[in-house]
Scaffold this motif. Structure first.
Motif, PDB file in Angstrom:
ATOM      1  N   GLU A   6       0.929  -1.126   0.041  1.00 20.00           N
ATOM      2  CA  GLU A   6       0.017   0.119  -0.086  1.00 20.00           C
ATOM      3  C   GLU A   6       0.896   1.064   0.055  1.00 20.00           C
ATOM      4  O   GLU A   6       0.566   2.176  -0.749  1.00 20.00           O
ATOM      5  CB  GLU A   6      -0.857  -0.120   1.134  1.00 20.00           C
ATOM      6  CG  GLU A   6      -1.838   1.222   1.250  1.00 20.00           C
ATOM      7  CD  GLU A   6      -2.886   1.129   2.334  1.00 20.00           C
ATOM      8  OE1 GLU A   6      -3.824   1.950   2.537  1.00 20.00           O
ATOM      9  OE2 GLU A   6      -3.028   0.073   3.180  1.00 20.00           O
ATOM     10  N   ASP A   7       1.851   1.202   0.871  1.00 21.30           N
ATOM     11  CA  ASP A   7       2.882   2.318   0.951  1.00 21.30           C
ATOM     12  C   ASP A   7       3.421   2.606  -0.594  1.00 21.30           C
ATOM     13  O   ASP A   7       3.528   3.765  -0.807  1.00 21.30           O
ATOM     14  CB  ASP A   7       3.835   2.415   2.047  1.00 21.30           C
ATOM     15  CG  ASP A   7       3.246   2.471   3.410  1.00 21.30           C
ATOM     16  OD1 ASP A   7       2.267   2.957   3.570  1.00 21.30           O
ATOM     17  OD2 ASP A   7       3.983   1.832   4.577  1.00 21.30           O
ATOM     18  N   ALA A   8       3.920   1.501  -1.248  1.00 23.52           N
ATOM     19  CA  ALA A   8       4.482   1.478  -2.285  1.00 23.52           C
ATOM     20  C   ALA A   8       3.345   2.014  -3.581  1.00 23.52           C
ATOM     21  O   ALA A   8       3.862   2.262  -4.568  1.00 23.52           O
ATOM     22  CB  ALA A   8       5.132   0.246  -2.720  1.00 23.52           C
ATOM     23  N   GLY A   9       2.163   2.000  -3.254  1.00 18.25           N
ATOM     24  CA  GLY A   9       1.235   2.332  -4.265  1.00 18.25           C
ATOM     25  C   GLY A   9       0.800   1.509  -5.141  1.00 18.25           C
ATOM     26  O   GLY A   9       0.276   1.507  -6.052  1.00 18.25           O
ATOM     27  N   LEU A  10       0.965   0.127  -4.671  1.00 17.25           N
ATOM     28  CA  LEU A  10       0.571  -1.040  -5.395  1.00 17.25           C
ATOM     29  C   LEU A  10      -0.601  -1.686  -5.041  1.00 17.25           C
ATOM     30  O   LEU A  10      -1.300  -2.435  -6.049  1.00 17.25           O
ATOM     31  CB  LEU A  10       1.711  -2.042  -5.245  1.00 17.25           C
ATOM     32  CG  LEU A  10       3.139  -1.812  -5.654  1.00 17.25           C
ATOM     33  CD1 LEU A  10       4.061  -2.951  -5.085  1.00 17.25           C
ATOM     34  CD2 LEU A  10       3.367  -1.350  -6.938  1.00 17.25           C
ATOM     35  N   LEU A  11      -1.221  -1.245  -4.010  1.00 19.27           N
ATOM     36  CA  LEU A  11      -2.433  -1.716  -3.725  1.00 19.27           C
ATOM     37  C   LEU A  11      -3.030  -0.884  -2.788  1.00 19.27           C
ATOM     38  O   LEU A  11      -2.555  -0.019  -1.982  1.00 19.27           O
ATOM     39  CB  LEU A  11      -2.100  -3.249  -2.716  1.00 19.27           C
ATOM     40  CG  LEU A  11      -3.138  -3.892  -2.028  1.00 19.27           C
ATOM     41  CD1 LEU A  11      -3.825  -4.675  -3.201  1.00 19.27           C
ATOM     42  CD2 LEU A  11      -2.646  -4.865  -1.022  1.00 19.27           C
ATOM     43  N   GLU A  12      -4.345  -0.798  -3.065  1.00 18.89           N
ATOM     44  CA  GLU A  12      -5.295   0.272  -2.577  1.00 18.89           C
ATOM     45  C   GLU A  12      -6.710  -0.198  -2.264  1.00 18.89           C
ATOM     46  O   GLU A  12      -7.720  -0.129  -2.633  1.00 18.89           O
ATOM     47  CB  GLU A  12      -5.613   1.561  -3.596  1.00 18.89           C
ATOM     48  CG  GLU A  12      -4.511   2.109  -3.976  1.00 18.89           C
ATOM     49  CD  GLU A  12      -4.609   3.385  -5.193  1.00 18.89           C
ATOM     50  OE1 GLU A  12      -5.958   3.874  -5.033  1.00 18.89           O
ATOM     51  OE2 GLU A  12      -3.938   3.535  -6.104  1.00 18.89           O
ATOM     52  N   PRO A  13      -6.649  -0.936  -0.830  1.00 14.88           N
ATOM     53  CA  PRO A  13      -7.860  -1.550  -0.213  1.00 14.88           C
ATOM     54  C   PRO A  13      -8.863  -0.302   0.301  1.00 14.88           C
ATOM     55  O   PRO A  13      -8.253   0.934   0.432  1.00 14.88           O
ATOM     56  CB  PRO A  13      -7.307  -1.908   1.144  1.00 14.88           C
ATOM     57  CG  PRO A  13      -6.078  -1.374   1.330  1.00 14.88           C
ATOM     58  CD  PRO A  13      -5.467  -1.005   0.041  1.00 14.88           C
ATOM     59  N   GLY A  27     -11.940   3.597   9.445  1.00 14.04           N
ATOM     60  CA  GLY A  27     -10.635   3.768   9.009  1.00 14.04           C
ATOM     61  C   GLY A  27      -9.925   2.370   8.760  1.00 14.04           C
ATOM     62  O   GLY A  27      -8.943   2.388   8.445  1.00 14.04           O
ATOM     63  N   TYR A  28     -10.461   1.284   8.986  1.00  8.11           N
ATOM     64  CA  TYR A  28      -9.754   0.030   8.914  1.00  8.11           C
ATOM     65  C   TYR A  28      -9.886  -0.174   7.432  1.00  8.11           C
ATOM     66  O   TYR A  28     -10.665   0.001   6.643  1.00  8.11           O
ATOM     67  CB  TYR A  28     -10.545  -1.160   9.652  1.00  8.11           C
ATOM     68  CG  TYR A  28     -10.480  -1.017  10.989  1.00  8.11           C
ATOM     69  CD1 TYR A  28      -9.421  -1.478  11.680  1.00  8.11           C
ATOM     70  CD2 TYR A  28     -11.685  -0.632  11.829  1.00  8.11           C
ATOM     71  CE1 TYR A  28      -9.289  -1.655  12.947  1.00  8.11           C
ATOM     72  CE2 TYR A  28     -11.655  -0.619  13.259  1.00  8.11           C
ATOM     73  CZ  TYR A  28     -10.232  -1.104  13.894  1.00  8.11           C
ATOM     74  OH  TYR A  28     -10.278  -0.983  15.151  1.00  8.11           O
ATOM     75  N   ARG A  29      -8.878  -1.131   7.160  1.00 14.16           N
ATOM     76  CA  ARG A  29      -8.392  -1.522   5.398  1.00 14.16           C
ATOM     77  C   ARG A  29      -9.690  -2.602   5.345  1.00 14.16           C
ATOM     78  O   ARG A  29      -9.817  -3.484   6.152  1.00 14.16           O
ATOM     79  CB  ARG A  29      -7.155  -2.290   5.207  1.00 14.16           C
ATOM     80  CG  ARG A  29      -6.163  -1.081   5.369  1.00 14.16           C
ATOM     81  CD  ARG A  29      -4.666  -1.603   5.322  1.00 14.16           C
ATOM     82  NE  ARG A  29      -3.566  -0.681   5.392  1.00 14.16           N
ATOM     83  CZ  ARG A  29      -3.080  -0.241   6.318  1.00 14.16           C
ATOM     84  NH1 ARG A  29      -3.597  -0.441   7.586  1.00 14.16           N
ATOM     85  NH2 ARG A  29      -2.124   0.649   6.398  1.00 14.16           N
ATOM     86  N   ASP A  30     -10.188  -2.547   4.074  1.00 15.31           N
ATOM     87  CA  ASP A  30     -11.153  -3.480   3.911  1.00 15.31           C
ATOM     88  C   ASP A  30     -11.013  -4.063   2.465  1.00 15.31           C
ATOM     89  O   ASP A  30     -10.962  -3.438   1.379  1.00 15.31           O
ATOM     90  CB  ASP A  30     -12.480  -2.721   3.818  1.00 15.31           C
ATOM     91  CG  ASP A  30     -13.723  -4.006   3.680  1.00 15.31           C
ATOM     92  OD1 ASP A  30     -13.575  -5.167   3.939  1.00 15.31           O
ATOM     93  OD2 ASP A  30     -14.755  -3.646   3.156  1.00 15.31           O
ATOM     94  N   TYR A  31     -10.302  -5.498   2.494  1.00 20.84           N
ATOM     95  CA  TYR A  31      -9.947  -5.828   1.165  1.00 20.84           C
ATOM     96  C   TYR A  31     -10.772  -6.625   0.750  1.00 20.84           C
ATOM     97  O   TYR A  31     -11.732  -7.503   1.121  1.00 20.84           O
ATOM     98  CB  TYR A  31      -8.492  -6.862   1.372  1.00 20.84           C
ATOM     99  CG  TYR A  31      -7.372  -6.183   2.045  1.00 20.84           C
ATOM    100  CD1 TYR A  31      -6.583  -5.547   1.043  1.00 20.84           C
ATOM    101  CD2 TYR A  31      -7.092  -5.914   3.233  1.00 20.84           C
ATOM    102  CE1 TYR A  31      -5.472  -4.858   1.307  1.00 20.84           C
ATOM    103  CE2 TYR A  31      -6.015  -5.315   3.806  1.00 20.84           C
ATOM    104  CZ  TYR A  31      -5.415  -4.887   2.949  1.00 20.84           C
ATOM    105  OH  TYR A  31      -3.850  -4.076   3.266  1.00 20.84           O
ATOM    106  N   GLY A  32     -11.022  -6.584  -0.763  1.00 19.28           N
ATOM    107  CA  GLY A  32     -12.103  -7.264  -1.544  1.00 19.28           C
ATOM    108  C   GLY A  32     -11.450  -8.561  -2.248  1.00 19.28           C
ATOM    109  O   GLY A  32     -10.215  -8.733  -2.295  1.00 19.28           O
TER     110      GLY A  32
END
Length: 136
Positions: free
Chosen positions: A21-28, A34-39
């Motif tokens: 996410e920090d590298a801009g590769l994944l954007e949940p 405010g919790y990340r929610d992955y699909g």
């Protein structure tokens, strides 16, 4: 799906997901708290990222070409855009150069130690008594 559950499902750690996410590769997406929610689509993205890392690409290159790599219908074949192929060829050439340099270095070590071994077929290190600088 929250980060811990998703990490287990995707076969990575939560720390790895945060790095992606920090590298801009994944954007949940985020929940209202405010919790990340992955699909489900994020599983494929993580698999593509891991495949590209295994191929020797850094995160900046992966960010540039992530959309070029698509998992095939059987989950194993890859279809990629032509511009990524050039990057992969460059990585392969660098590996070939590194392998040649390592072979020359090993040959030099063998000459210095008086060892005549075929290291290309052996993946185990030499016994400590035969290592350069070893005192037995």
């Amino acid at each position: 799906m929250r980060i811990g559950e998703f990490a287990a499902h995707a076969g990575v750690t939560a720390r790895v997901l945060r790095h992606y996410e920090d590298a801009g590769l994944l954007e949940p997406s985020r929940t209202s708290s405010g919790y990340r929610d992955y699909g489900p689509e994020d599983v494929g993205t993580v698999a593509r990222i891991r495949l590209m890392i295994e191929a020797g690409l850094n995160t900046a290159t992966i960010r540039q070409y992530l959309d070029c790599v698509e998992a095939g219908s059987d989950g194993t074949s890859i279809e990629m855009c032509p511009s990524l192929r050039g990057r992969l060829d460059a990585v392969a050439a660098r590996l070939d150069d590194d392998a040649a340099r390592i072979a020359r270095t090993r040959a030099g070590i063998d000459r210095l130690t008086g060892t005549d071994s075929d290291r290309a077929s052996s993946t185990s290190p030499a016994p400590s008594s035969r290592r350069l600088g070893s005192r037995s």
